[in-house]
Enzyme design. Structure first.
Site, mmCIF file in Angstrom:
data_model
loop_
_atom_site.group_PDB
_atom_site.id
_atom_site.type_symbol
_atom_site.label_atom_id
_atom_site.label_comp_id
_atom_site.label_asym_id
_atom_site.label_seq_id
_atom_site.Cartn_x
_atom_site.Cartn_y
_atom_site.Cartn_z
ATOM 1 N N GLU A 147 -1.464 -5.416 8.384
ATOM 2 C CA GLU A 147 -0.611 -4.929 9.473
ATOM 3 C C GLU A 147 -1.248 -5.185 10.835
ATOM 4 O O GLU A 147 -2.457 -5.029 10.997
ATOM 5 C CB GLU A 147 -0.363 -3.420 9.303
ATOM 6 C CG GLU A 147 0.485 -3.114 8.083
ATOM 7 C CD GLU A 147 0.764 -1.625 7.899
ATOM 8 O OE1 GLU A 147 0.539 -0.828 8.846
ATOM 9 O OE2 GLU A 147 1.216 -1.259 6.798
ATOM 10 N N GLU A 192 9.243 -4.697 10.328
ATOM 11 C CA GLU A 192 9.741 -3.417 9.787
ATOM 12 C C GLU A 192 10.245 -2.504 10.908
ATOM 13 O O GLU A 192 9.663 -2.448 12.002
ATOM 14 C CB GLU A 192 8.613 -2.705 9.010
ATOM 15 C CG GLU A 192 9.072 -1.353 8.459
ATOM 16 C CD GLU A 192 8.131 -0.726 7.436
ATOM 17 O OE1 GLU A 192 7.110 -1.346 7.074
ATOM 18 O OE2 GLU A 192 8.433 0.414 7.007
ATOM 19 N N ASP A 252 -1.269 -5.984 -0.528
ATOM 20 C CA ASP A 252 -1.587 -5.394 0.780
ATOM 21 C C ASP A 252 -3.078 -5.104 0.925
ATOM 22 O O ASP A 252 -3.717 -4.630 -0.018
ATOM 23 C CB ASP A 252 -0.854 -4.050 0.926
ATOM 24 C CG ASP A 252 0.299 -4.118 1.912
ATOM 25 O OD1 ASP A 252 0.333 -5.061 2.730
ATOM 26 O OD2 ASP A 252 1.157 -3.226 1.862
ATOM 27 N N LYS A 295 -1.577 -9.301 2.534
ATOM 28 C CA LYS A 295 -0.807 -8.913 3.726
ATOM 29 C C LYS A 295 -1.624 -7.888 4.504
ATOM 30 O O LYS A 295 -2.295 -7.039 3.904
ATOM 31 C CB LYS A 295 0.553 -8.314 3.337
ATOM 32 C CG LYS A 295 1.344 -7.776 4.539
ATOM 33 C CD LYS A 295 2.797 -7.461 4.207
ATOM 34 C CE LYS A 295 3.024 -6.096 3.629
ATOM 35 N NZ LYS A 295 2.596 -4.951 4.462
ATOM 36 N N ASP A 328 0.843 -1.210 0.000
ATOM 37 C CA ASP A 328 0.000 0.000 0.000
ATOM 38 C C ASP A 328 0.874 1.255 0.000
ATOM 39 O O ASP A 328 0.370 2.375 -0.121
ATOM 40 C CB ASP A 328 -1.014 -0.009 1.153
ATOM 41 C CG ASP A 328 -0.373 -0.116 2.523
ATOM 42 O OD1 ASP A 328 0.870 -0.235 2.606
ATOM 43 O OD2 ASP A 328 -1.119 -0.087 3.524
ATOM 44 N N SER A 329 2.209 1.066 0.053
ATOM 45 C CA SER A 329 3.139 2.180 -0.180
ATOM 46 C C SER A 329 2.908 2.778 -1.559
ATOM 47 O O SER A 329 3.335 3.897 -1.832
ATOM 48 C CB SER A 329 4.587 1.700 -0.036
ATOM 49 O OG SER A 329 4.813 0.544 -0.814
#
Ligand code: KIV
Length: 280
Positions: free
Chosen positions: A122, A189, A90, A120, A51-52
């Protein structure tokens, strides 16, 4: 026009990544577009449609600018551009935190509309129920602990994790919760090196480091950071392997000069009635 991708290679699945625990380091990079996926696919084990993308390609200030539609469109492009790598997409903020049912519905949309291998998300202890539900629905999940970009507003910035005993205990609890919920791997991270190494050795699934430790089972970087395309600040943990910003700026400068001087287009780039063929 799209050329044919090699079809002989077998696509790496989430299970193949899981079995790489403790073996040759797993090579991962982010990818958001068809041409970059084509370039990276022969060299990596895993491509993350992170999602960056909201920051890197769309110019948002944080990853909170990503939407499910954005992730699906980029996931489709990366799937078209790859034949071998395990593609993970993401889940953007706001599409899974509320409930297990919402998380499963979002994950099903991503997998159904892109054909990618895994999703993925978080979080640790706080999203273990969501991870377990997505895995129970037959969708492989990659976890993401430590510095969590979707939480930077809440955290007051991109803060390194694992500096206090309390935080180290919380990170370990997160890693174990993600593992127990059934994730096939875990991104760690922005975490103190020794803490990331310790977590890596305590879990049975591959830990993929970014700003973490060389003892992790694999490494990931954001592709634009790695090739020197990122316009804004690049994190300290990035190693830049190329300087594509300079290459592009130089090419644009030369093009502008040649257009203004009527040097481009030259004879080789225009059509005459006598030159053969109808194709541009
Ligand atoms: O969105 C992303 O690019 C990521 C990587 C930094 C792991 O989550």
């Amino acid at each position: 026009m799209a050329t044919q991708l090699p079809t002989t290679d077998i696509r790496i699945g989430a299970d193949m990544i899981r079995r790489r625990k403790g073996g040759t380091p797993i090579v991962c990079l982010t990818a958001y577009t068809y041409p970059i996926a084509r370039l990276l696919d022969p060299h990596v084990d895993l491509l993350l449609v992170g999602d960056s993308v909201a920051m890197v390609l769309h110019g948002h200030g944080t990853t909170l600018g990503a939407s499910l539609e954005m992730m699906i469109a980029h996931g489709q492009a990366v799937m078209r551009g790859s034949a071998r790598a395990c593609v993970v997409v993401d889940m953007p903020a706001g599409t899974y935190e509320d409930s297990a049912a919402r998380a499963v519905a979002s994950a099903r949309r991503i997998i159904g509309e892109t054909g990618c291998q895994a999703v993925k998300l978080e979080g640790g202890v706080d999203v273990a129920v969501q991870i377990a539900a997505i895995v129970a629905a037959g969708i492989p999940v990659m976890g993401h602990i430590g510095l969590q970009p979707q939480s930077v507003e809440k955290d007051g910035g991109y803060k390194i994790k694992g500096r206090t005993d309390e935080n180290i205990a919380a990170l370990l609890a997160d890693a174990l919760a993600v593992e127990q919920a059934g994730a096939f791997s875990l991104v760690i991270e922005g975490t103190i090196e020794t803490v990331a190494a310790d977590i890596t050795h305590r879990i049975a699934i591959p830990a993929i480091g970014i700003g973490a430790s060389s003892e992790c089972d694999g490494q990931i970087l954001v592709i634009d950071d790695m090739v020197g395309l990122t316009v804004d600040r690049v994190p300290k943990f990035v190693k830049q392997y190329a300087d594509l910003r300079s290459v592009i700026a130089h090419a644009a400068e030369r093009y502008a000069l040649e257009v203004r001087d009527r040097e481009f287009p030259g004879r080789a780039h225009v059509f005459s009635k006598t030159s053969g063929g109808d194709e541009a």
